[in-house]
Structures are given as C-alpha cells and as structure tokens.
Design a protein around this motif. Structure first.
Motif, PDB file in Angstrom:
ATOM      1  N   LEU A 196       4.936   6.694  -9.174  1.00 23.81           N
ATOM      2  CA  LEU A 196       4.794   7.471 -10.410  1.00 23.81           C
ATOM      3  C   LEU A 196       5.064   6.607 -11.636  1.00 23.81           C
ATOM      4  CD1 LEU A 196       4.349  10.207 -11.790  1.00 23.81           C
ATOM      5  CD2 LEU A 196       6.787  10.662 -11.473  1.00 23.81           C
ATOM      6  N   GLU A 197       6.129   5.820 -11.598  1.00 18.77           N
ATOM      7  CA  GLU A 197       6.479   4.988 -12.749  1.00 18.77           C
ATOM      8  C   GLU A 197       5.518   3.821 -12.946  1.00 18.77           C
ATOM      9  OE1 GLU A 197      10.532   3.814 -12.161  1.00 18.77           O
ATOM     10  OE2 GLU A 197      11.293   5.844 -12.489  1.00 18.77           O
ATOM     11  N   GLY A 257       3.546 -12.264 -12.512  1.00 17.20           N
ATOM     12  CA  GLY A 257       4.493 -11.155 -12.482  1.00 17.20           C
ATOM     13  C   GLY A 257       3.906  -9.813 -12.883  1.00 17.20           C
ATOM     14  N   ARG A 258       2.669  -9.826 -13.385  1.00 15.36           N
ATOM     15  CA  ARG A 258       2.005  -8.590 -13.796  1.00 15.36           C
ATOM     16  C   ARG A 258       1.641  -7.774 -12.551  1.00 15.36           C
ATOM     17  NH1 ARG A 258      -3.442  -7.894 -14.245  1.00 15.36           N
ATOM     18  NH2 ARG A 258      -3.696 -10.131 -13.927  1.00 15.36           N
ATOM     19  N   GLU A 259       1.830  -6.455 -12.656  1.00 20.49           N
ATOM     20  CA  GLU A 259       1.482  -5.569 -11.543  1.00 20.49           C
ATOM     21  C   GLU A 259       0.203  -4.814 -11.850  1.00 20.49           C
ATOM     22  OE1 GLU A 259       4.850  -3.040 -10.756  1.00 20.49           O
ATOM     23  OE2 GLU A 259       5.508  -4.380  -9.159  1.00 20.49           O
ATOM     24  N   GLU A 260      -0.644  -4.704 -10.841  1.00 21.86           N
ATOM     25  CA  GLU A 260      -1.878  -3.927 -10.948  1.00 21.86           C
ATOM     26  C   GLU A 260      -1.817  -2.831  -9.889  1.00 21.86           C
ATOM     27  OE1 GLU A 260      -6.691  -4.607 -10.341  1.00 21.86           O
ATOM     28  OE2 GLU A 260      -5.350  -6.328 -10.411  1.00 21.86           O
ATOM     29  N   TRP A 261      -2.154  -1.618 -10.303  1.00 23.75           N
ATOM     30  CA  TRP A 261      -2.122  -0.468  -9.409  1.00 23.75           C
ATOM     31  C   TRP A 261      -3.561  -0.015  -9.189  1.00 23.75           C
ATOM     32  CZ3 TRP A 261       2.600   1.265  -7.523  1.00 23.75           C
ATOM     33  CH2 TRP A 261       3.726   0.676  -8.096  1.00 23.75           C
ATOM     34  N   MET A 262      -4.048  -0.163  -7.968  1.00 18.69           N
ATOM     35  CA  MET A 262      -5.437   0.130  -7.650  1.00 18.69           C
ATOM     36  C   MET A 262      -5.507   1.395  -6.790  1.00 18.69           C
ATOM     37  SD  MET A 262      -8.150  -2.380  -5.732  1.00 18.69           S
ATOM     38  CE  MET A 262      -7.889  -3.653  -6.956  1.00 18.69           C
ATOM     39  N   LYS A 321      -0.667   9.491  -6.491  1.00 19.92           N
ATOM     40  CA  LYS A 321      -1.968   9.660  -5.845  1.00 19.92           C
ATOM     41  C   LYS A 321      -2.110   8.515  -4.854  1.00 19.92           C
ATOM     42  CE  LYS A 321      -6.879   9.701  -6.807  1.00 19.92           C
ATOM     43  NZ  LYS A 321      -7.913   9.422  -7.793  1.00 19.92           N
ATOM     44  N   VAL A 322      -2.529   8.826  -3.641  1.00 20.74           N
ATOM     45  CA  VAL A 322      -2.669   7.811  -2.607  1.00 20.74           C
ATOM     46  C   VAL A 322      -4.096   7.825  -2.074  1.00 20.74           C
ATOM     47  CG1 VAL A 322      -0.252   7.812  -1.921  1.00 20.74           C
ATOM     48  CG2 VAL A 322      -1.813   9.416  -0.838  1.00 20.74           C
ATOM     49  N   PRO A 323      -4.549   6.728  -1.519  1.00 18.51           N
ATOM     50  CA  PRO A 323      -3.883   5.447  -1.400  1.00 18.51           C
ATOM     51  C   PRO A 323      -3.845   4.709  -2.727  1.00 18.51           C
ATOM     52  CG  PRO A 323      -6.114   5.270  -0.569  1.00 18.51           C
ATOM     53  CD  PRO A 323      -5.891   6.715  -0.921  1.00 18.51           C
ATOM     54  N   LEU A 363       0.843  -1.191   0.000  1.00 18.02           N
ATOM     55  CA  LEU A 363       0.000   0.000   0.000  1.00 18.02           C
ATOM     56  C   LEU A 363       0.881   1.245   0.000  1.00 18.02           C
ATOM     57  CD1 LEU A 363      -2.913   1.165   0.212  1.00 18.02           C
ATOM     58  CD2 LEU A 363      -2.492   1.331   2.671  1.00 18.02           C
ATOM     59  N   TYR A 364       0.785   2.019  -1.066  1.00 19.64           N
ATOM     60  CA  TYR A 364       1.454   3.317  -1.124  1.00 19.64           C
ATOM     61  C   TYR A 364       0.517   4.314  -0.475  1.00 19.64           C
ATOM     62  CZ  TYR A 364       4.902   1.356  -4.273  1.00 19.64           C
ATOM     63  OH  TYR A 364       5.917   0.619  -4.808  1.00 19.64           O
ATOM     64  N   GLN A 365       1.050   5.077   0.495  1.00 17.13           N
ATOM     65  CA  GLN A 365       0.181   5.928   1.294  1.00 17.13           C
ATOM     66  C   GLN A 365       0.948   7.114   1.868  1.00 17.13           C
ATOM     67  OE1 GLN A 365       0.131   5.335   5.209  1.00 17.13           O
ATOM     68  NE2 GLN A 365       2.186   4.562   4.926  1.00 17.13           N
ATOM     69  N   PHE A 366       0.190   8.072   2.358  1.00 20.79           N
ATOM     70  CA  PHE A 366       0.718   9.170   3.159  1.00 20.79           C
ATOM     71  C   PHE A 366       0.223   8.918   4.577  1.00 20.79           C
ATOM     72  CE2 PHE A 366       0.524  12.492  -0.531  1.00 20.79           C
ATOM     73  CZ  PHE A 366       1.523  11.826  -1.198  1.00 20.79           C
TER      74      PHE A 366
END
Length: 128
Positions: free
Chosen positions: A90-91, A108-113, A97-99, A51-54
């Motif tokens: 960002l990449e 191996g595929r990445e999903e950004w939710m 933008k968080v969360p 989880l990318y967060q502030f």
C-alpha cells in the motif's frame, strides 16, 4: 445485501482454493536450462525483485508459472496473510492490488509493476 454478496464470493474462493493450488502444482512448466554461471547471474539479478501476491489469485498463479518456467528465484510476499507485506504494498505501490512486482534498481529507486501480463512480459524480456 452487499455483505451477503461479499460472503458468497469469499465462500466460493475458499471452496475453489484447493483446486486452484492443485492445478498450479500439476501444470507448472519445467524451468529452462542455464549454465551454472548464467544461473548465478540470474539469481543475483532476482535478489532485487519481490512479487507481492495472494496464494489463490489466478493472476498471481499465472505470474508464478512464468517465474517457474524462466527458473527465477524471486521472493514471494503474501500480501493477503502478512499485514506487513500488505502495508508495504500500500505504501510503496499506492494500492493493495496483486500481482505486483517490486523492482529495486541499482540506484535504490523502487518500481512497482502491476498487471500479470505486464509483469510476465517484463520478466520474459529481462530473463527469457
């Protein structure tokens, strides 16, 4: 004028940050109970999540509370204070933008939710 407004809101966020963090601490729900085998399976699945967060973002707090309620061990990455995490967000996700929940699939595929409600709904469907 724009810079004045920006600094005003930064000041408001700094003043409210301790209260927001204390509120999170006091109102975080107790986690659900699982058998040790079930929890081990959940922990294994959570190794593919981050989880990318502030720290003081109210929407991030909302997601962290759901993570605590579901008893998940998801890695928290602070994209505000750690430039490497900010750059990865960002990449990978295309915007800071968080969360944002990063899901690494078995292939191996990445999903950004993005969006706290979307993340909470996905977590509830997957682990609830």
């Amino acid at each position: 004028m724009r810079i004045l407004i920006r600094y005003f809101f930064r000041g408001v966020r700094l003043a409210l940050a301790p209260f927001m963090l204390m509120s999170e601490k006091l109102s975080t729900p107790k986690s659900i109970e699982r058998s040790p085998d079930q929890q081990a399976q959940v922990d294994q699945a959570c190794q593919q999540l981050a989880l990318y967060q502030f720290r003081t973002c109210p929407f991030c707090i909302k997601v962290r509370k759901e993570i605590a309620r579901l008893g998940l061990n998801i890695e928290l990455r602070d994209a505000q204070l750690d430039p490497a995490h900010k750059q990865a967000l960002l990449e990978g996700g295309g915007k800071v933008k968080v969360p944002c929940l990063n899901i690494t699939h078995d292939d191996g595929r990445e999903e950004w939710m993005y969006e706290s409600d979307t993340i909470n709904a996905w977590l509830h469907r997957r682990f609830g």
